[in-house]
Design a protein around this motif. Structure first.
Motif, PDB file in Angstrom:
ATOM      1  N   ARG A  74      -1.176  20.253   7.248  1.00  0.00           N
ATOM      2  CA  ARG A  74      -1.003  21.669   7.385  1.00  0.00           C
ATOM      3  C   ARG A  74      -2.155  22.111   7.067  1.00  0.00           C
ATOM      4  O   ARG A  74      -2.553  23.426   7.527  1.00  0.00           O
ATOM      5  N   TRP A  75      -2.992  21.614   5.980  1.00  0.00           N
ATOM      6  CA  TRP A  75      -4.174  22.399   5.608  1.00  0.00           C
ATOM      7  C   TRP A  75      -5.103  21.349   4.944  1.00  0.00           C
ATOM      8  O   TRP A  75      -4.732  20.939   3.956  1.00  0.00           O
ATOM      9  N   PRO A  76      -6.213  20.986   5.634  1.00  0.00           N
ATOM     10  CA  PRO A  76      -6.626  21.807   6.950  1.00  0.00           C
ATOM     11  C   PRO A  76      -5.866  21.124   7.870  1.00  0.00           C
ATOM     12  O   PRO A  76      -5.339  20.028   7.622  1.00  0.00           O
ATOM     13  N   VAL A  77      -5.822  22.050   9.075  1.00  0.00           N
ATOM     14  CA  VAL A  77      -4.680  21.487  10.301  1.00  0.00           C
ATOM     15  C   VAL A  77      -5.518  20.426  10.961  1.00  0.00           C
ATOM     16  O   VAL A  77      -6.661  20.774  11.383  1.00  0.00           O
ATOM     17  N   GLY A  78      -4.577  19.614  11.121  1.00  0.00           N
ATOM     18  CA  GLY A  78      -4.984  18.476  12.016  1.00  0.00           C
ATOM     19  C   GLY A  78      -4.590  16.966  11.836  1.00  0.00           C
ATOM     20  O   GLY A  78      -3.613  16.837  10.812  1.00  0.00           O
ATOM     21  N   SER A  79      -5.071  16.108  12.286  1.00  0.00           N
ATOM     22  CA  SER A  79      -4.603  14.811  12.204  1.00  0.00           C
ATOM     23  C   SER A  79      -6.052  13.892  11.763  1.00  0.00           C
ATOM     24  O   SER A  79      -7.046  14.229  12.048  1.00  0.00           O
ATOM     25  N   CYS A 134       0.860  -1.200   0.144  1.00  0.00           N
ATOM     26  CA  CYS A 134      -0.147   0.081   0.139  1.00  0.00           C
ATOM     27  C   CYS A 134       0.845   1.177  -0.168  1.00  0.00           C
ATOM     28  O   CYS A 134       1.648   1.257   0.851  1.00  0.00           O
ATOM     29  N   THR A 135       0.636   2.145  -1.064  1.00  0.00           N
ATOM     30  CA  THR A 135       1.536   3.264  -1.140  1.00  0.00           C
ATOM     31  C   THR A 135       0.498   4.730  -0.854  1.00  0.00           C
ATOM     32  O   THR A 135      -0.513   4.768  -1.634  1.00  0.00           O
ATOM     33  N   ALA A 136       0.910   5.460  -0.045  1.00  0.00           N
ATOM     34  CA  ALA A 136       0.248   6.677   0.145  1.00  0.00           C
ATOM     35  C   ALA A 136       0.765   7.739  -0.734  1.00  0.00           C
ATOM     36  O   ALA A 136       1.943   8.049  -0.952  1.00  0.00           O
ATOM     37  N   SER A 137      -0.158   8.710  -1.148  1.00  0.00           N
ATOM     38  CA  SER A 137       0.131   9.808  -1.835  1.00  0.00           C
ATOM     39  C   SER A 137      -0.715  11.039  -1.641  1.00  0.00           C
ATOM     40  O   SER A 137      -1.618  10.834  -1.077  1.00  0.00           O
ATOM     41  N   GLY A 138      -0.240  12.136  -1.768  1.00  0.00           N
ATOM     42  CA  GLY A 138      -1.094  13.238  -1.626  1.00  0.00           C
ATOM     43  C   GLY A 138      -0.415  14.323  -0.563  1.00  0.00           C
ATOM     44  O   GLY A 138       0.768  14.147  -0.514  1.00  0.00           O
ATOM     45  N   SER A 139      -1.245  15.155  -0.198  1.00  0.00           N
ATOM     46  CA  SER A 139      -0.653  16.308   0.765  1.00  0.00           C
ATOM     47  C   SER A 139      -0.891  15.855   2.124  1.00  0.00           C
ATOM     48  O   SER A 139      -2.005  16.107   2.721  1.00  0.00           O
ATOM     49  N   PHE A 140       0.381  15.659   2.705  1.00  0.00           N
ATOM     50  CA  PHE A 140       0.153  15.302   4.188  1.00  0.00           C
ATOM     51  C   PHE A 140       1.768  15.668   4.712  1.00  0.00           C
ATOM     52  O   PHE A 140       2.554  15.498   3.976  1.00  0.00           O
ATOM     53  N   SER A 141       1.771  16.115   5.957  1.00  0.00           N
ATOM     54  CA  SER A 141       3.172  16.751   6.300  1.00  0.00           C
ATOM     55  C   SER A 141       3.840  15.515   7.091  1.00  0.00           C
ATOM     56  O   SER A 141       5.020  15.595   7.060  1.00  0.00           O
ATOM     57  N   SER A 142       3.088  14.686   7.744  1.00  0.00           N
ATOM     58  CA  SER A 142       3.703  13.392   8.228  1.00  0.00           C
ATOM     59  C   SER A 142       2.580  12.358   8.386  1.00  0.00           C
ATOM     60  O   SER A 142       1.546  12.512   8.474  1.00  0.00           O
ATOM     61  N   ILE A 143       3.336  10.904   8.315  1.00  0.00           N
ATOM     62  CA  ILE A 143       2.367  10.014   8.540  1.00  0.00           C
ATOM     63  C   ILE A 143       2.693   9.559  10.000  1.00  0.00           C
ATOM     64  O   ILE A 143       3.881   9.500  10.567  1.00  0.00           O
ATOM     65  N   ASN A 144       1.477   9.205  10.673  1.00  0.00           N
ATOM     66  CA  ASN A 144       1.612   8.873  11.923  1.00  0.00           C
ATOM     67  C   ASN A 144       1.707   7.128  12.100  1.00  0.00           C
ATOM     68  O   ASN A 144       2.123   6.723  13.131  1.00  0.00           O
ATOM     69  N   PHE A 145       0.676   6.396  11.142  1.00  0.00           N
ATOM     70  CA  PHE A 145       0.764   5.196  11.159  1.00  0.00           C
ATOM     71  C   PHE A 145       0.205   4.674   9.947  1.00  0.00           C
ATOM     72  O   PHE A 145      -0.438   5.458   9.332  1.00  0.00           O
ATOM     73  N   MET A 146       0.593   3.457   9.593  1.00  0.00           N
ATOM     74  CA  MET A 146      -0.102   2.875   8.408  1.00  0.00           C
ATOM     75  C   MET A 146      -0.404   1.362   8.940  1.00  0.00           C
ATOM     76  O   MET A 146       0.168   0.814   9.702  1.00  0.00           O
ATOM     77  N   GLY A 147      -1.621   0.873   8.539  1.00  0.00           N
ATOM     78  CA  GLY A 147      -1.839  -0.327   8.769  1.00  0.00           C
ATOM     79  C   GLY A 147      -2.926  -1.165   7.865  1.00  0.00           C
ATOM     80  O   GLY A 147      -3.164  -0.582   6.932  1.00  0.00           O
ATOM     81  N   TRP A 148      -3.199  -2.348   8.296  1.00  0.00           N
ATOM     82  CA  TRP A 148      -4.114  -3.323   7.163  1.00  0.00           C
ATOM     83  C   TRP A 148      -5.291  -3.752   8.197  1.00  0.00           C
ATOM     84  O   TRP A 148      -4.750  -4.038   9.365  1.00  0.00           O
TER      85      TRP A 148
END
Length: 120
Positions: free
Chosen positions: A101-106, A21-35
């Motif tokens: 970072r936009w929208p700000v949050g997790s 599984c590959t993530a793409s897009g606009s995010f500042s950091s990844i906290n976790f990935m899971g199945w």
């Protein structure tokens, strides 16, 4: 944010598969990935996840048989599944937890499922 999952298919009992599984897009950091997985008539359940600090968590039913790993540079998570059993048959879903970072949050995001069928 998009998640592209692949690697499902049909395998005989005792066989192996590797999900990606590959993530793409606009995010500042990844906290976790899971199945997660969902078998017919059952609720979706956690299979395994891995945090940004490489802490892992496994469902009891897959411990010792499945291994989750990450490639941080590629924003990719893998699930190596060995000694597969018919009861592992399910649609497997990738899940991402990330900061924005936009929208700000997790936030959390689900990928499309990939079907794993274990039968003889």
């Amino acid at each position: 944010v998009q998640l592209q999952a692949s690697g499902g298919g049909w395998v005989q009992p005792g066989g192996s598969l590797r999900l990606t599984c590959t993530a793409s897009g606009s995010f500042s950091s990844i906290n976790f990935m899971g199945w997660y997985r969902q078998a017919p008539g059952k609720e979706r359940e956690l299979v395994a996840d891995i945090t940004s600090g490489d802490s892992t968590n496994y469902a009891d039913s897959v411990k010792g048989r499945f291994t989750i790993s990450r490639d941080n540079a590629e924003n990719t998570v893998y699930l190596q599944m060995n000694s597969l059993k018919p009861e592992d048959t399910a649609v497997y879903y990738c899940k991402l937890g990330y900061d924005s970072r936009w929208p700000v949050g997790s936030f959390e995001h689900w990928g499309q499922g990939t079907l794993v069928t274990v039968s003889s």
